[in-house]
Design an enzyme around this catalytic site. Sequence first.
Site, PDB file in Angstrom:
ATOM      1  N   GLY A 139       0.835  -1.190   0.000  1.00  0.00           N
ATOM      2  CA  GLY A 139       0.000   0.000   0.000  1.00  0.00           C
ATOM      3  C   GLY A 139       0.869   1.237   0.000  1.00  0.00           C
ATOM      4  O   GLY A 139       1.522   1.535   0.992  1.00  0.00           O
ATOM      5  N   THR A 140       0.849   1.982  -1.095  1.00  0.00           N
ATOM      6  CA  THR A 140       1.845   3.034  -1.314  1.00  0.00           C
ATOM      7  C   THR A 140       1.214   4.225  -2.014  1.00  0.00           C
ATOM      8  O   THR A 140       0.280   4.070  -2.806  1.00  0.00           O
ATOM      9  CB  THR A 140       2.997   2.485  -2.185  1.00  0.00           C
ATOM     10  OG1 THR A 140       3.504   1.290  -1.601  1.00  0.00           O
ATOM     11  CG2 THR A 140       4.114   3.490  -2.336  1.00  0.00           C
ATOM     12  N   THR A 141       1.731   5.431  -1.741  1.00  0.00           N
ATOM     13  CA  THR A 141       1.324   6.613  -2.482  1.00  0.00           C
ATOM     14  C   THR A 141       2.563   7.430  -2.827  1.00  0.00           C
ATOM     15  O   THR A 141       3.632   7.244  -2.239  1.00  0.00           O
ATOM     16  CB  THR A 141       0.314   7.454  -1.680  1.00  0.00           C
ATOM     17  OG1 THR A 141      -0.280   8.429  -2.549  1.00  0.00           O
ATOM     18  CG2 THR A 141       0.969   8.156  -0.502  1.00  0.00           C
TER      19      THR A 141
END
Length: 486
Positions: free
Chosen positions: A311-313
Amino acid sequence: MAGAVAAGGPQTCEAALQAFAAGGNGFDAVLAAGFAACVCEPTLASLGGGGFLLARSAGGRALLCDFFANTPGLGGPAREPGAERGANFWPVTVRFPGSQQIFNVGPAAAAVPGALRGLLHVHRRFGRIPLREVLAPAQRLAREGFALSESQSYFLRLLRPIFTMRAEGRALFAPGGALPTAGETLRNPALADFLASLPEDGDREFYEGAIAARIAADLAAEGGLLTQRDFAAFRAVERAPLRQRYRGFELLTNPAPAFGGRMLAASLRALEAAGAPECPRSHALALLKAMQQVAAQRQQILHSTPGFSRGTTHVSVLDSEGAAASLTLSNGEGCGYFVPGTGVHLNNMMGEEDLHPGGFHTAAPGQRVASMMSPSLLLRGGETALVLGSAGSNRIAGALLQVLSQVVDFGRSVSAAVAHPRLHWDGAAVQVEPGLPEAVLAALRERAPLNPWHRSDVYFGGVNAVAPGGQGAGDPRRGGCFRRTG
């Protein structure tokens, strides 16, 4: 000051613009966006996770700030290599539209978080305006609330078993028993209070004081591995960026111990070796060959290095003075534990089975967990030509490769390059987004099994990029946003 930002959503972009309006530089803006992402993109970013910032000053000096997670256990009970006895974590099945995946969560899934210490380190090194002004947008969003985006609503539904595992998570994300839908208001008042404390207290309480002690005690009581010594020992590390030439350009990206930048650099070498693309068909075949070659190298790296990126931004910023900042943050899926009194969700970076092939908790305590995250800058003639990065786990390098190639090899605008259909070699088949010509699909089908998708999807990454001249794009696959001022 004027500037441009591409990020995971409109609130995150707006936070950067507010920092510019307050007189901040590009680093203030990227930090404001990063803190806001920890509020408005809670399934992807958290101060309980980690990340990387690739910075290039207006004068041309570049460095990579590594504040990703460390393996836990310093000063804790001795453990035999590979032993899982006493480590409390368990599998949770997350059901995607076309498949399902198991993630391990719980107290022993948490690695030592670095995001808060790293973001504050960057502000001390490069910030221009007071920290309270950098934090103001995120603090306001956490206290007053924000409208949940379509993409965050989707991710929250996928991760419901994790976010509602404990009472603290249920109180934040399902207070009436149901998850909020897109457009509904989400608030995190405890996180607002915690952010308000940072200008005076900094990260001392979180890493060396009462908060660190509380986390260590809570998790130890439930079979977790984090210790107070883990928190006190954590440091943000500045490294020289990895440099790779490509058709007259130079890429700066994430160096070792992260392996995402090395995979991206290897992909560019392989693509350049194939020669300049003659047509879309030959280009697609060259991309597939490069991906297949690098996939084999990835397996070698994964078997020698603890690694993570789920889960990355990502946030990309350019300011009017020429400073560039490329920030990638990740919390994995979160371990389900929210730090009391802070609203901060801890990561689950020690619970990913496919990235711990030698067995869970085999790495010694205090080691930096490696990552696929690859914040990057593209230079031409010594000047910044493109600032970019992506989410997408093991699709990050391929997504960035394809955007870079569209810009360099085909001269496409940033928005066209980001929107262009992508492909991904998953080790067994070529996953392909819709929109490629039938001749290209036929050529790919001759080389490998093909799985055409009927719509674009978050699976294919989330590249957010900006370039000089007011160009930029937030990846539509993940609800990305681009804004500029001045």
